[in-house]
Design an enzyme around this catalytic site. Sequence first.
Site, short mmCIF file in Angstrom:
data_model
loop_
_atom_site.label_atom_id
_atom_site.label_comp_id
_atom_site.label_asym_id
_atom_site.label_seq_id
_atom_site.Cartn_x
_atom_site.Cartn_y
_atom_site.Cartn_z
N HIS A 154 -34.93 -57.96 16.33
CA HIS A 154 -34.92 -58.78 17.58
C HIS A 154 -34.84 -58.11 18.81
O HIS A 154 -34.00 -57.19 18.78
CB HIS A 154 -33.63 -59.72 17.32
CG HIS A 154 -33.46 -60.48 18.38
ND1 HIS A 154 -34.20 -61.49 18.86
CD2 HIS A 154 -32.19 -60.75 19.17
CE1 HIS A 154 -33.74 -62.05 19.95
NE2 HIS A 154 -32.48 -61.63 20.07
N CYS B 219 -39.33 -63.42 21.51
CA CYS B 219 -38.27 -62.76 21.93
C CYS B 219 -38.40 -61.50 23.08
O CYS B 219 -38.12 -61.48 24.12
CB CYS B 219 -37.07 -62.16 21.12
SG CYS B 219 -37.75 -61.06 19.88
N ASP C 98 -30.01 -61.89 26.03
CA ASP C 98 -30.54 -62.15 24.66
C ASP C 98 -31.19 -63.29 24.86
O ASP C 98 -30.46 -64.57 25.12
CB ASP C 98 -29.36 -62.03 23.85
CG ASP C 98 -29.84 -62.56 22.37
OD1 ASP C 98 -30.90 -62.74 22.01
OD2 ASP C 98 -28.73 -62.96 21.55
#
Length: 204
Positions: free
Chosen positions: A54, A121, A71
């Site tokens: 991620h 992401c 994030d």
Amino acid sequence: MGTSGADLENIVLSLGLHSGFLGIFDKHFPGFLNVNKPSFAIVNTGDIIQGGLHWIAFAFDNVTSTFFMFDPFGWSDMELYRKYEFQYHRILKSTALTKPSRCIKLVKSKEAVQCTCSAACGLFCCLFLASFYHYPTFPMRGNPIIDLVDGIPPTKLHSSYGIYLTHCNQKKLIAWLLSNSAYFRKNAMLMIHNTRLYYLYTHL
């Protein structure tokens, strides 16, 4: 599949974010070792050699001595460790140790802007880095770049509104990248496919 480190670096550079960009790292990112200038990086929560997990972004503003952690899912520290076995405190500590005062401020994203069904992401991290580059004292909110997307508490991600909001965010993100990154435009078909909504079946 998501985006590779090479793709993310090329997007960042094509956005003109040269000064202060340290590069793309895996979980062993050493932190900001020169705190006399603004710096930023994209970091994977896993080991890139083994595929990565991620993407998140870190930035340091030397004027306010603020350490930013972005994030796209806004996970808590507990969730970051549970999902990816990732902890950022070592990075925070190594950055603080480079300052004579040993004191820095942590600002961490607490809202989600990305749907869990998406593999974008890294692209959201590029948006954050652009926000920091142009607005280093308030990159999390209150500027025209990051305010392109809206946040929602991570606990609401799978609600009908959360899905709608984060899917809208991704569409706006793609439009922004098409408008601002020549590299993304050149490779748009493949990159949009690899980061698409419903890439993962996390909700119906």
